[in-house]
Scaffold this motif. Structure first.
Motif, PDB file in Angstrom:
ATOM      1  N   ALA A  82      50.062 -82.468 -19.284  1.00 37.61           N
ATOM      2  CA  ALA A  82      48.726 -82.563 -19.748  1.00 37.61           C
ATOM      3  C   ALA A  82      48.542 -83.163 -21.232  1.00 37.61           C
ATOM      4  N   VAL A  83      49.487 -82.779 -22.142  1.00 40.43           N
ATOM      5  CA  VAL A  83      49.648 -83.379 -23.248  1.00 40.43           C
ATOM      6  C   VAL A  83      49.707 -84.700 -23.377  1.00 40.43           C
ATOM      7  N   LEU A  84      50.799 -85.343 -22.649  1.00 39.12           N
ATOM      8  CA  LEU A  84      50.970 -86.684 -22.474  1.00 39.12           C
ATOM      9  C   LEU A  84      49.746 -87.367 -22.066  1.00 39.12           C
ATOM     10  N   ALA A  85      48.945 -86.751 -20.999  1.00 39.27           N
ATOM     11  CA  ALA A  85      47.830 -87.646 -20.646  1.00 39.27           C
ATOM     12  C   ALA A  85      46.810 -87.869 -21.591  1.00 39.27           C
ATOM     13  N   GLN A  86      46.871 -87.117 -22.805  1.00 36.16           N
ATOM     14  CA  GLN A  86      45.887 -87.378 -23.918  1.00 36.16           C
ATOM     15  C   GLN A  86      46.548 -88.386 -25.021  1.00 36.16           C
ATOM     16  N   VAL A  87      47.548 -88.607 -24.914  1.00 38.46           N
ATOM     17  CA  VAL A  87      48.323 -89.461 -25.926  1.00 38.46           C
ATOM     18  C   VAL A  87      47.649 -91.052 -25.462  1.00 38.46           C
ATOM     19  N   PRO A  88      47.030 -91.771 -26.588  1.00 35.10           N
ATOM     20  CA  PRO A  88      46.715 -93.000 -26.074  1.00 35.10           C
ATOM     21  C   PRO A  88      47.805 -93.690 -25.675  1.00 35.10           C
ATOM     22  N   ALA A  89      47.482 -94.676 -24.551  1.00 36.84           N
ATOM     23  CA  ALA A  89      48.715 -95.420 -24.083  1.00 36.84           C
ATOM     24  C   ALA A  89      49.442 -96.302 -24.930  1.00 36.84           C
ATOM     25  N   GLU A  90      48.354 -96.994 -25.750  1.00 34.84           N
ATOM     26  CA  GLU A  90      49.115 -97.840 -26.689  1.00 34.84           C
ATOM     27  C   GLU A  90      49.388 -97.200 -28.129  1.00 34.84           C
ATOM     28  N   ALA A  91      49.580 -95.879 -27.856  1.00 31.61           N
ATOM     29  CA  ALA A  91      50.173 -95.094 -29.397  1.00 31.61           C
ATOM     30  C   ALA A  91      51.218 -95.924 -30.059  1.00 31.61           C
ATOM     31  N   SER A  92      51.031 -95.970 -31.525  1.00 27.96           N
ATOM     32  CA  SER A  92      52.232 -96.540 -32.387  1.00 27.96           C
ATOM     33  C   SER A  92      52.157 -95.738 -33.643  1.00 27.96           C
ATOM     34  N   GLY A  93      52.754 -95.982 -34.638  1.00 29.34           N
ATOM     35  CA  GLY A  93      52.935 -95.495 -35.832  1.00 29.34           C
ATOM     36  C   GLY A  93      53.599 -93.847 -35.838  1.00 29.34           C
ATOM     37  N   TRP A  94      52.974 -93.079 -36.371  1.00 31.88           N
ATOM     38  CA  TRP A  94      53.630 -91.669 -36.941  1.00 31.88           C
ATOM     39  C   TRP A  94      53.158 -90.481 -36.041  1.00 31.88           C
ATOM     40  N   LEU A  95      54.139 -89.777 -35.327  1.00 32.07           N
ATOM     41  CA  LEU A  95      53.774 -88.502 -34.748  1.00 32.07           C
ATOM     42  C   LEU A  95      54.139 -87.533 -35.401  1.00 32.07           C
ATOM     43  N   ALA A  96      53.320 -86.682 -35.636  1.00 29.18           N
ATOM     44  CA  ALA A  96      53.713 -85.236 -36.468  1.00 29.18           C
ATOM     45  C   ALA A  96      53.602 -83.990 -35.518  1.00 29.18           C
ATOM     46  N   ASP A  97      54.680 -83.331 -35.220  1.00 26.28           N
ATOM     47  CA  ASP A  97      54.505 -82.166 -34.509  1.00 26.28           C
ATOM     48  C   ASP A  97      54.667 -80.955 -35.413  1.00 26.28           C
ATOM     49  N   ILE A  98      53.481 -80.410 -35.429  1.00 32.46           N
ATOM     50  CA  ILE A  98      53.120 -79.162 -36.434  1.00 32.46           C
ATOM     51  C   ILE A  98      53.481 -77.994 -35.660  1.00 32.46           C
ATOM     52  N   GLY A  99      54.627 -77.202 -36.670  1.00 33.12           N
ATOM     53  CA  GLY A  99      54.904 -76.006 -35.744  1.00 33.12           C
ATOM     54  C   GLY A  99      55.790 -76.372 -34.402  1.00 33.12           C
ATOM     55  N   GLY A 100      56.475 -77.656 -34.553  1.00 26.88           N
ATOM     56  CA  GLY A 100      56.934 -78.116 -33.344  1.00 26.88           C
ATOM     57  C   GLY A 100      58.296 -77.607 -32.863  1.00 26.88           C
TER      58      GLY A 100
END
Length: 279
Positions: A82-100
Motif C-alpha cells: 500500500a505504501v509503494l502504491a502511493q509513491v509516484p512511478a517516476e519518483a526521483s530525488g531524496w526519500l526521507a524515512d522519518i523514524g524509519g
C-alpha cells in the motif's frame, strides 16, 4: 560520493537549523556545533536535550529483532504494498524515512524507484546501524525526530513515516514543491485481540482522520485502509507485542504465560490507514 556524503545537501543542524557540512570525524555547522560519525557508517545528530527528562533513545535491539522476525514472516507485506502504491512511478530525488528504524520500508521503495536516494532518521542507534546495510543507496542518521526533523526546508521529494509519531507540519516543511508524504497510522483495532487479558497500550480511534485533516496546504490527500487477519504462533504473538512501545511496559515472561494459555494459532487483526498527501 556515497549516499551519506550526498545527504549533506539536505541535512541541517538540530541545534540551530543551519546547514550541515562535512568535517573531520563527522559534521559541523556555521555556529560550530559538531556531530560525530560512527565507524558503522552513520552520522549522529543527537543534539543536547533541551526539555525535561531524557532524550529519546528509540527501540532496543530486542524490539528490532522482534520486528524483523514479524516483518520477515510477511505479516506487513500488505502495508508495504500500500505504501509503494502511493509513491509516484517516476519518483526521483531524496526519500526521507522519518523514524524509519532499520530501513525496511525505505529499502523496498529504493528497490522499486532506482532514481531515488534515501535517508533513514531514527533515535535508535541500534536501528540505524542496521539501516546502513539495508540498501546501497540508503544512508542513516541517528536523530531525535520527535523534537524536530534535521532536514532543510523543501529538501526532500518523498517523506515517509510508518508507525512513528510526529506532526504533519514538519513533514510539510521538509517536502519540496510537488513532493509526496506517506504516513502509516494504526487503527483502533490494530492487534486489538492481543489486549485480551493483557494491559497493552490502546490506539485511539480516529488517528488517521485527524492526520488527514491536519495537513497544511496539501494539493491532494488520499487515505487507503489496509485490513488483514493473520494467524500467529505464540512466539509470533510475543513478537507482535514486543516489537513496539509495549516492550517498555511489559514483562515478556508474564505475557508469554498468558499467551500460552490461549489456543494457537492466535487470530489477530492488522489494521492501518495509509495517508498520502502531495504539496
Amino acid at each position: 560520493m556515497n549516499t551519506l556524503e550526498s545527504a549533506f545537501d539536505i541535512l541541517q543542524c538540530p541545534s540551530c537549523g543551519e546547514p550541515l557540512a562535512p568535517a573531520e570525524g563527522g559534521a559541523t555547522c556555521a555556529n560550530r556545533h559538531h556531530f560525530d560519525s560512527a565507524r558503522q557508517g552513520y552520522l549522529s545528530l543527537r543534539a543536547a536535550h533541551k526539555g525535561k527528562g531524557k532524550p529519546a533513545s528509540g527501540d532496543t535491539v530486542e524490539m528490532l529483532e522482534a520486528r524483523e522476525r514479524f516483518q520477515g514472516a510477511g505479516f506487513h507485506d500488505e502495508i508495504t504494498a500500500a505504501v509503494l502504491a502511493q509513491v509516484p512511478a517516476e519518483a526521483s530525488g531524496w526519500l526521507a524515512d522519518i523514524g524509519g528504524g532499520t530501513g525496511h520500508y525505505a529499502a523496498r521503495i529504493l528497490d522499486d524507484r532506482p532514481a531515488m536516494r534515501g535517508l533513514v532518521l531514527d533515535a535508535s542507534t541500534s536501528a540505524v546501524r542496521i539501516a546502513t546495510r539495508a540498501h546501497e543507496r540508503l544512508a542513516a542518521v541517528s536523530a531525535d525526530v520527535w523534537t524536530g526533523i534535521p532536514l532543510r526546508d523543501a529538501s526532500v521529494d518523498l517523506a515517509l513515516r510508518v508507525f512513528a509519531p510526529g506532526s504533519a507540519g514538519e513533514l510539510r516543511r521538509v517536502l519540496a514543491p510537488g513532493g509526496t508524504a506517506i504516513v502509516v497510522v494504526p487503527e483502533a483495532e490494530h492487534l486489538r485481540e492481543l489486549g485480551h487479558g493483557l494491559k497493552l497500550m490502546r490506539v485511539p480511534a480516529g488517528k488517521a482522520e485527524e492526520m488527514a485533516a491536519s495537513i497544511p496546504d496539501a494539493s491532494s490527500v488520499v487515505s487507503v485502509p489496509v485490513r488483514r487477519r493473520v494467524e500467529l504462533t505464540v512466539e509470533q504473538a510475543l513478537d507482535a507485542v514486543f516489537m513496539g512501545p509495549n516492550a517498555f511496559h511489559q514483562d515478556r515472561e508474564k505475557v508469554a504465560a498468558v499467551l500460552e494459555e490461549w489456543k494457537a494459532p492466535i487470530s489477530v487483526t492488522i489494521a492501518v490507514t495509509v495517508v498520502a498527501f502531495t504539496v
